[in-house]
Design an enzyme around this catalytic site. Structure first.
Site, PDB file in Angstrom:
ATOM      1  N   GLU A 107       0.471  -1.294  -0.142  1.00 63.30           N
ATOM      2  CA  GLU A 107       0.128  -0.143   0.120  1.00 63.30           C
ATOM      3  C   GLU A 107       0.722   1.199  -0.019  1.00 63.30           C
ATOM      4  O   GLU A 107       1.748   1.140   0.814  1.00 63.30           O
ATOM      5  CB  GLU A 107      -1.030  -0.336   1.298  1.00 63.30           C
ATOM      6  CG  GLU A 107      -2.298   1.011   1.335  1.00 63.30           C
ATOM      7  CD  GLU A 107      -3.403   0.908   2.304  1.00 63.30           C
ATOM      8  OE1 GLU A 107      -3.434   0.372   3.208  1.00 63.30           O
ATOM      9  OE2 GLU A 107      -3.863   2.389   2.713  1.00 63.30           O
ATOM     10  N   LYS A 152      -6.310  -1.114  12.044  1.00 62.15           N
ATOM     11  CA  LYS A 152      -5.814  -1.621  10.172  1.00 62.15           C
ATOM     12  C   LYS A 152      -4.802  -0.181  10.753  1.00 62.15           C
ATOM     13  O   LYS A 152      -3.896  -0.895   9.749  1.00 62.15           O
ATOM     14  CB  LYS A 152      -7.240  -1.221   9.352  1.00 62.15           C
ATOM     15  CG  LYS A 152      -6.168  -2.143   8.462  1.00 62.15           C
ATOM     16  CD  LYS A 152      -6.144  -1.231   7.304  1.00 62.15           C
ATOM     17  CE  LYS A 152      -5.670  -1.917   6.336  1.00 62.15           C
ATOM     18  NZ  LYS A 152      -5.000  -0.544   5.088  1.00 62.15           N
ATOM     19  N   ASP A 180       5.142 -14.221  11.626  1.00 64.44           N
ATOM     20  CA  ASP A 180       3.435 -14.976  11.639  1.00 64.44           C
ATOM     21  C   ASP A 180       2.629 -13.374  11.517  1.00 64.44           C
ATOM     22  O   ASP A 180       2.271 -13.442  12.343  1.00 64.44           O
ATOM     23  CB  ASP A 180       3.543 -15.837  12.200  1.00 64.44           C
ATOM     24  CG  ASP A 180       1.938 -16.311  12.204  1.00 64.44           C
ATOM     25  OD1 ASP A 180       1.208 -15.885  11.338  1.00 64.44           O
ATOM     26  OD2 ASP A 180       1.823 -17.885  11.743  1.00 64.44           O
ATOM     27  N   HIS A 194      -2.208  10.382   0.137  1.00 64.05           N
ATOM     28  CA  HIS A 194      -2.285   9.544  -0.190  1.00 64.05           C
ATOM     29  C   HIS A 194      -2.516   9.289  -1.488  1.00 64.05           C
ATOM     30  O   HIS A 194      -1.574   8.706  -2.346  1.00 64.05           O
ATOM     31  CB  HIS A 194      -3.349   9.034   0.886  1.00 64.05           C
ATOM     32  CG  HIS A 194      -3.690   6.833   0.025  1.00 64.05           C
ATOM     33  ND1 HIS A 194      -2.809   6.548   1.028  1.00 64.05           N
ATOM     34  CD2 HIS A 194      -4.407   6.708  -0.805  1.00 64.05           C
ATOM     35  CE1 HIS A 194      -3.127   5.163  -0.044  1.00 64.05           C
ATOM     36  NE2 HIS A 194      -3.975   4.674  -0.569  1.00 64.05           N
TER      37      HIS A 194
HETATM   38  P1  NAD Z   1      10.178 -23.052  16.169  1.00 55.62           P
HETATM   39  O1  NAD Z   1      10.116 -24.117  16.467  1.00 55.62           O
HETATM   40  O2  NAD Z   1      10.902 -23.267  14.282  1.00 55.62           O
HETATM   41  O3  NAD Z   1      11.599 -22.904  16.901  1.00 55.62           O
HETATM   42  C1  NAD Z   1      11.946 -22.667  17.924  1.00 55.62           C
HETATM   43  C2  NAD Z   1      13.012 -23.618  18.902  1.00 55.62           C
HETATM   44  O4  NAD Z   1      13.980 -22.943  18.210  1.00 55.62           O
HETATM   45  C3  NAD Z   1      12.899 -23.939  20.219  1.00 55.62           C
HETATM   46  O5  NAD Z   1      11.634 -24.754  20.940  1.00 55.62           O
HETATM   47  C4  NAD Z   1      14.188 -23.923  20.761  1.00 55.62           C
HETATM   48  O6  NAD Z   1      14.176 -25.426  20.676  1.00 55.62           O
HETATM   49  C5  NAD Z   1      14.338 -23.413  19.421  1.00 55.62           C
HETATM   50  N1  NAD Z   1      15.964 -22.142  19.732  1.00 55.62           N
HETATM   51  C6  NAD Z   1      17.136 -22.334  19.819  1.00 55.62           C
HETATM   52  N2  NAD Z   1      17.334 -20.750  20.085  1.00 55.62           N
HETATM   53  C7  NAD Z   1      16.661 -20.057  20.499  1.00 55.62           C
HETATM   54  C8  NAD Z   1      16.357 -19.054  21.146  1.00 55.62           C
HETATM   55  N3  NAD Z   1      17.427 -18.672  21.140  1.00 55.62           N
HETATM   56  N4  NAD Z   1      15.140 -18.707  21.719  1.00 55.62           N
HETATM   57  C9  NAD Z   1      13.705 -19.673  21.961  1.00 55.62           C
HETATM   58  N5  NAD Z   1      13.924 -20.785  21.193  1.00 55.62           N
HETATM   59  C10 NAD Z   1      15.209 -21.509  20.575  1.00 55.62           C
HETATM   60  O7  NAD Z   1       9.425 -21.994  15.800  1.00 55.62           O
HETATM   61  P2  NAD Z   1       8.398 -21.335  17.120  1.00 55.62           P
HETATM   62  O8  NAD Z   1       9.053 -19.895  17.339  1.00 55.62           O
HETATM   63  O9  NAD Z   1       8.127 -22.651  17.852  1.00 55.62           O
HETATM   64  O10 NAD Z   1       7.274 -21.575  16.184  1.00 55.62           O
HETATM   65  C11 NAD Z   1       6.415 -20.560  14.699  1.00 55.62           C
HETATM   66  C12 NAD Z   1       6.164 -20.959  13.863  1.00 55.62           C
HETATM   67  O11 NAD Z   1       4.946 -21.619  14.325  1.00 55.62           O
HETATM   68  C13 NAD Z   1       5.805 -19.857  13.033  1.00 55.62           C
HETATM   69  O12 NAD Z   1       5.717 -20.615  11.508  1.00 55.62           O
HETATM   70  C14 NAD Z   1       4.154 -20.152  12.517  1.00 55.62           C
HETATM   71  O13 NAD Z   1       3.543 -20.050  12.111  1.00 55.62           O
HETATM   72  C15 NAD Z   1       3.683 -21.339  13.527  1.00 55.62           C
HETATM   73  N6  NAD Z   1       2.839 -21.482  13.701  1.00 55.62           N
HETATM   74  C16 NAD Z   1       1.167 -20.650  14.373  1.00 55.62           C
HETATM   75  C17 NAD Z   1       0.691 -21.069  14.974  1.00 55.62           C
HETATM   76  C18 NAD Z   1      -0.824 -20.462  15.690  1.00 55.62           C
HETATM   77  O14 NAD Z   1       0.439 -18.716  15.693  1.00 55.62           O
HETATM   78  N7  NAD Z   1      -1.514 -20.403  15.313  1.00 55.62           N
HETATM   79  C19 NAD Z   1      -0.180 -22.324  15.465  1.00 55.62           C
HETATM   80  C20 NAD Z   1       1.271 -23.345  14.488  1.00 55.62           C
HETATM   81  C21 NAD Z   1       2.470 -23.207  14.381  1.00 55.62           C
END
Ligand code: NAD
Length: 407
Positions: free
Chosen positions: A61, A245, A261, A359
């Site tokens: 946008e 928004k 996300d 805009h």
């Molecule tokens: P992920 O599982 O890819 O990464 C998290 C993992 O990284 C941790 O469990 C840990 O083991 C490791 N890690 C390494 N260094 C770290 C640090 N400094 N801090 C924290 N963890 C560290 O990702 P995530 O963040 O658990 O999940 C995000 C994904 O889940 C996104 O892609 C999202 O779209 C998706 N998702 C979202 C939903 C929802 O919002 N309802 C549901 C399901 C999945």
């Protein structure tokens, strides 16, 4: 210029222009047929907690990046944005069904919460080693629902620098058998809540009265006009939806640029805006004792600098490098600053010259391109459309046809 300004090596920023390759995209999702690109602009003038930040913003946008950058310039006059992000605690939910006595089941869980938390602490050794992991349990009783009463167990889980959905979902799934054993119930859903109200980030700014005046508008008129416009959103859900928004115009642009996300952030924002039972503004505007304009924004901000696509998408990696954020909390803080700046851009325009004047000049370029203008024609045609006060595709096509006929 960005490499010079930020001190980030040029090689690390190359992906801002190169984007995602097809083979990389193919490893991210299913049935990949292509790559869809969006413009990435740089939000300028941002000072967040005393630090200059260049902010990558991905948005289709026109005028979002310009609006945020201009308001950041005004905020800079008042010391920039003051921001805060708490410990990154997410909520995982377990729905416990088939219980004959909900209150008794709740007492059992609470009596065993230490053991359950100790168990949860073993699930993600990486997270634990970084100081994250389980922080507490909460039990809620849903007395009435279409299937009758049931219990909801919340696992509070510190996800450190991750957005945390996968980490929380894994923890809930692993803990569920233990909960079933203790309560005699059946754990049905085990999933994170996007109403991340343990992860509320905040941003505030003070815009000195003297920088608010422009053209025929006095500083007091602009300030009071912004406050009146905000009051509309505070009181009326129809207005609040559009007001929020505008905040999300800024928020999402950074969330997307950093590979996070945005549906999760959107879901959290609007659920939080409706927390009182009536949907309202996520921001507040008022004046301080010196008459300066003061703005505040608070909302859940579940974003990460590890996990998800943040380390997989090359542009996201480059964006995070450019911003120089060291933790998920720092990223959340910058995002809140951009949301607040964007909110002010819209309120100021609406309260004074109207949204269309600023805009339309920018929008006209898109209209000109859509009408088929090429190269230099785009700017000329856009200027002509604005001059004629007719930023419409039919008029753009007519003018273009005339120009081309006349050589
Ligand atoms: P992920 O599982 O890819 O990464 C998290 C993992 O990284 C941790 O469990 C840990 O083991 C490791 N890690 C390494 N260094 C770290 C640090 N400094 N801090 C924290 N963890 C560290 O990702 P995530 O963040 O658990 O999940 C995000 C994904 O889940 C996104 O892609 C999202 O779209 C998706 N998702 C979202 C939903 C929802 O919002 N309802 C549901 C399901 C999945």
């Amino acid at each position: 210029m960005l490499a010079n300004e930020s001190g980030v090596p040029l090689d690390d920023l190359q992906a801002l222009q190169e984007g995602l390759r097809l083979d990389q995209a193919d490893r991210m999702i299913e049935n990949v047929a292509g790559v869809h690109a969006l413009p990435l602009g740089i939000g300028l003038n941002f000072v967040v907690n005393g630090k200059d930040v260049l902010v990558p913003m991905v948005v289709e946008e026109p005028s979002v990046v310009a609006g945020a950058s201009f308001m950041a310039k005004l905020a800079r006059e008042g010391g920039g944005f003051r921001t805060q992000a708490p410990d990154p605690v997410m909520i995982g939910q377990m729905q416990v069904l088939d219980l004959s006595d909900l209150h008794n089941a709740r007492d059992i869980i609470l009596a065993n919460s230490e053991d359950l938390l100790a168990e949860a602490g073993k699930i993600d050794p990486v997270l634990s080693s970084l100081g994250g992991g389980p922080r507490g349990l909460e039990v809620r009783i849903i007395e009435e629902s279409p299937i009758g009463g049931f219990l909801v167990l919340h696992l509070l889980y510190d996800v450190r620098d991750a957005m945390g959905a996968n980490a929380v979902n894994t923890a809930c799934e692993r803990l569920a058998p233990e909960v079933e054993q203790l309560t005699g119930g059946r754990v049905h859903l085990r999933i994170l809540s996007n109403l991340a109200d343990r992860r509320i980030a905040r941003a505030a700014c003070t815009i000195p009265l003297r920088v608010l005046a422009f053209e025929e508008f006095s500083a007091e008129e602009v300030r009071d006009g912004v406050i009146e416009a905000w009051a509309f959103a505070a009181a009326d859900p129809y207005r609040a939806a559009t007001h929020n928004k505008g905040i999300m115009n800024g928020v999402d642009a950074v969330v997307i640029a950093t590979g996070n996300d945005w549906r999760a952030v959107e879901a959290g924002a609007h659920a939080y805006a409706a927390r009182s039972g009536r949907y309202t503004s996520l921001s507040n505007w008022g004046k301080d004792s010196d008459g300066n304009l003061v703005g505040e924004l608070e909302m859940p901000m579940a974003v990460g600098i590890v996990g998800g696509a943040t380390k997989v998408h090359p542009t996201a990696k480059a964006s995070l490098k450019l911003m120089g954020v060291g933790t998920a909390g720092e990223l959340a803080e910058v995002i809140l600053a951009v949301g607040l700046a964007q909110n002010l851009a819209a309120l100021r325009a609406l309260a004074t010259e109207g949204i269309q004047r600023g805009h339309m000049g920018l929008h006209a370029r898109q209209v000109a391109t859509a009408a088929g203008a090429m190269g230099d024609e785009v700017e000329h045609l856009a200027a002509e459309l604005v001059k004629q006060r007719a930023v419409r595709i039919d008029r753009a096509e007519e003018i273009l046809k005339e120009w081309r006929k006349n050589g």
